[in-house]
Design a protein around this motif. Structure first.
Motif: not given
Ligand SMILES: [Zn+2]
Ligand SMILES: [Zn+2]
Length: 275
Positions: A201-216
């Motif tokens: 579970i990678n939290s970087s997506g929250i600070r990037q464009d998707p604004k949600e973690f990886y994976p959904h």
């Protein structure tokens, strides 16, 4: 602090299993900045997963060096009251299969992640090259097919940012809808489970464009439903203060979803810790 689940003793631990220093070649974070940020977030174990890339055109190409990695981590362990593991994030492309095999067998890693940053020789970061003239189904399906190929190599302990493609895909097609790709995603998850690998579970997506973690969250739930238990947390820290990014939010989510443990690794052997 220990807890007992099914007669097995678990240590309760806060971890971050996806972090980079400037040795990765794509950032300026020092080992001190990384460790201090971890300590500030009360993290007890970090895994430093420097990029390893064999594509001469990649920013990270030629940066990884086992001796420097070793020295960096030895320094951190001697200076800080922090457990530090020898990790790697390997960028998979099929033409570098032999190079990857060679580096894995020649270095003494604790934990190795396989990453899909390229699909059919095109870096997905370069969204113009990858997404333009591709419909959503082709763009996403090819990404997940590449993930499946990575999992099936059997090289890796963990799968990093499983749906990273949404970072740029969401700019072209709107928010990511995992249900539309359930077939190929299920195939990947079953393979992860069967091989006893770990889903990150990678939290970087929250600070990037998707604004949600990886994976959904839909994918995390599907993984659990299929019997997946091996899960870990990573911030994908590239800059100071990113280590442990949103750890409390992710831990809360995982507990609510019924996960009781996270996986950590030592010399590529899985060790579960309580969330
Ligand atoms: Zn990555
Ligand atoms: Zn990374």
């Amino acid at each position: 602090v220990y807890i007992i689940i099914n007669k097995v003793k678990y240590i309760k631990m806060r971890i971050d299993y996806h972090t980079h220093t400037k040795l990765s070649g794509d950032n300026t974070q020092t080992i001190d900045e990384l460790c201090l940020s971890a300590i500030e977030k009360e993290i007890e174990e970090i895994c430093i997963t420097e990029h390893i890339d064999f594509n001469p055109g990649d920013t990270c190409y030629g940066h990884f060096n086992w001796e420097s990695h070793l020295k960096n981590i030895e320094y951190a362990k001697s200076k800080y009251n922090l457990s530090v593991k020898y990790g790697a994030e390997i960028d998979y492309q099929p033409q570098y299969y032999d190079n990857i095999k060679e580096i894995i067998s020649s270095c003494d890693f604790d934990y190795i992640m396989g990453s899909a940053h390229y699909v059919d020789d095109v870096i997905v970061f370069n969204h113009d090259d990858y997404f333009i003239n591709k419909d959503m189904f082709t763009a996403y399906n090819r990404y997940f097919e590449t993930e499946l190929e990575i999992i099936k190599t059997g090289f890796f302990d963990g799968v990093s940012h499983f749906d990273l493609i949404k970072r740029w895909g969401s700019r072209f097609y709107g928010s990511f809808q995992p249900e539309l790709f359930e077939g190929i995603i299920t195939e990947c998850l079953k393979e992860i489970i069967q091989r006893d690998m770990t889903l990150e579970i990678n939290s970087s997506g929250i600070r990037q464009d998707p604004k949600e973690f990886y994976p959904h969250p839909y994918i995390v739930r599907l993984y659990k439903k299929l019997g997946g238990e091996n899960i870990t947390f990573g911030s994908d820290s590239h800059n100071k203060n990113q280590t442990g990014y949103n750890i409390d939010h992710i831990y809360k989510f995982l507990k609510e979803e019924g996960f009781k443990q996270l996986t950590t690794y030592s010399k590529r052997k899985k060790i579960c810790v309580e969330i």
